[in-house]
Design an enzyme around this catalytic site. Sequence first.
Site, short mmCIF file in Angstrom:
data_model
loop_
_atom_site.label_atom_id
_atom_site.label_comp_id
_atom_site.label_asym_id
_atom_site.label_seq_id
_atom_site.Cartn_x
_atom_site.Cartn_y
_atom_site.Cartn_z
N SER A 1 4.40 -2.06 10.15
CA SER A 1 5.86 -2.14 10.23
C SER A 1 6.42 -3.50 9.82
CB SER A 1 6.34 -1.73 11.62
OG SER A 1 5.97 -0.39 11.91
N GLU B 1 -4.44 -4.77 11.11
CA GLU B 1 -3.41 -3.73 11.19
C GLU B 1 -3.58 -2.97 12.50
OE1 GLU B 1 -1.79 -2.64 7.00
OE2 GLU B 1 -3.33 -1.21 7.56
N GLU C 1 -6.28 4.68 8.44
CA GLU C 1 -6.12 6.12 8.12
C GLU C 1 -7.42 6.69 7.57
OE1 GLU C 1 -2.59 5.52 5.80
OE2 GLU C 1 -1.55 4.94 7.63
N ASN D 1 0.86 -1.19 0.00
CA ASN D 1 0.00 0.00 0.00
C ASN D 1 0.90 1.24 0.00
OD1 ASN D 1 -1.78 2.08 0.58
ND2 ASN D 1 -2.20 1.40 2.68
N TRP D 2 0.93 1.94 -1.14
CA TRP D 2 1.83 3.09 -1.25
C TRP D 2 1.31 4.31 -0.48
CZ3 TRP D 2 3.25 3.52 -7.18
CH2 TRP D 2 3.79 2.30 -7.62
N LYS D 3 0.05 4.28 -0.07
CA LYS D 3 -0.56 5.47 0.56
C LYS D 3 -0.38 6.66 -0.39
CE LYS D 3 0.18 3.22 4.93
NZ LYS D 3 0.32 3.31 6.36
N GLY E 1 3.49 2.45 10.65
CA GLY E 1 4.43 3.55 10.42
C GLY E 1 5.24 3.93 11.65
N GLY F 1 3.26 -0.98 4.17
CA GLY F 1 3.30 0.44 3.83
C GLY F 1 4.72 0.84 3.43
N HIS G 1 -9.14 1.11 5.73
CA HIS G 1 -7.81 1.31 6.32
C HIS G 1 -7.94 2.24 7.52
CE1 HIS G 1 -3.66 2.53 6.83
NE2 HIS G 1 -3.34 1.43 6.17
#
Length: 255
Positions: A216, A170, A100, A9-11, A176, A237, A98
Amino acid sequence: MRKKIIAGNWKMNKNLEDGLALVSEASNMIKDEYNGNAIVVFIPPYIHLNAVSKMLAAYPNQFTGAQNCSNHESGAYTGEISASMIGSCGANYVIIGHSERRQYFNEHNQWLAQKIDTCLKNKLLPIYCCGETLEERETEKHFHVIASQIKEGLFHLNASEILNITVAYEPVWAIGTGKTASTDQAQEIHAFIRGLIASNYSPEIADQITIQYGGSVKPENAAELFAAPDIDGALIGGAALQSRSFTDIVKAMTL
Ligand code: 13P
């Protein structure tokens, strides 16, 4: 045996040129260096999906996915992207829920259930995310939070529909932060999620559902996580933004 899925997932990272360079490098490294059975999914920003999908067309085990989709089918929703548009760009997977999105865009389980439905209607495979915050874990609410996310987001589906779902656990405190859940912590929650699915559907169905871990994941910890019986892959990520680290995580899935 259930599918093993490693997804990056590149965000909100990588412009088109850098993104295509990453996919070109990583897809070739994976083709040349990896001989396991895992499915690899690249999840770039929406506007790169078409170009990335075209690039991956020649790689049978490598797919694209979107990071989100609208809960509406079409219409006057300025700035939104529908499941049908995502499919038309060549993507197969969509991340739904997600943390976020839940945290910064107030996405809640009822909306997410609608998003799951529009994905399935458009033949896209949802990767449904769940996970607790640090505060929820410290106050021992994590089982309750995860159970609500799973039940409210997914349990309106019938038995054949649920088989199209991948779940990603997650923990928010591991995303992160460099702080990975220990393999035991992750395995405990994965087994719990599989148990929820088994009691609502059946043990046979639960046994077929891929449950990824995210938070992570790095080349250094991937093999240990993947050795746990209920961890069927990763949603990555930061380490998915470099071809070497992403490929090395894929290679850690030896099945
Ligand atoms: P990191 O691997 O950067 O912790 O991100 C995990 C994640 O949120 C993937 O969706």
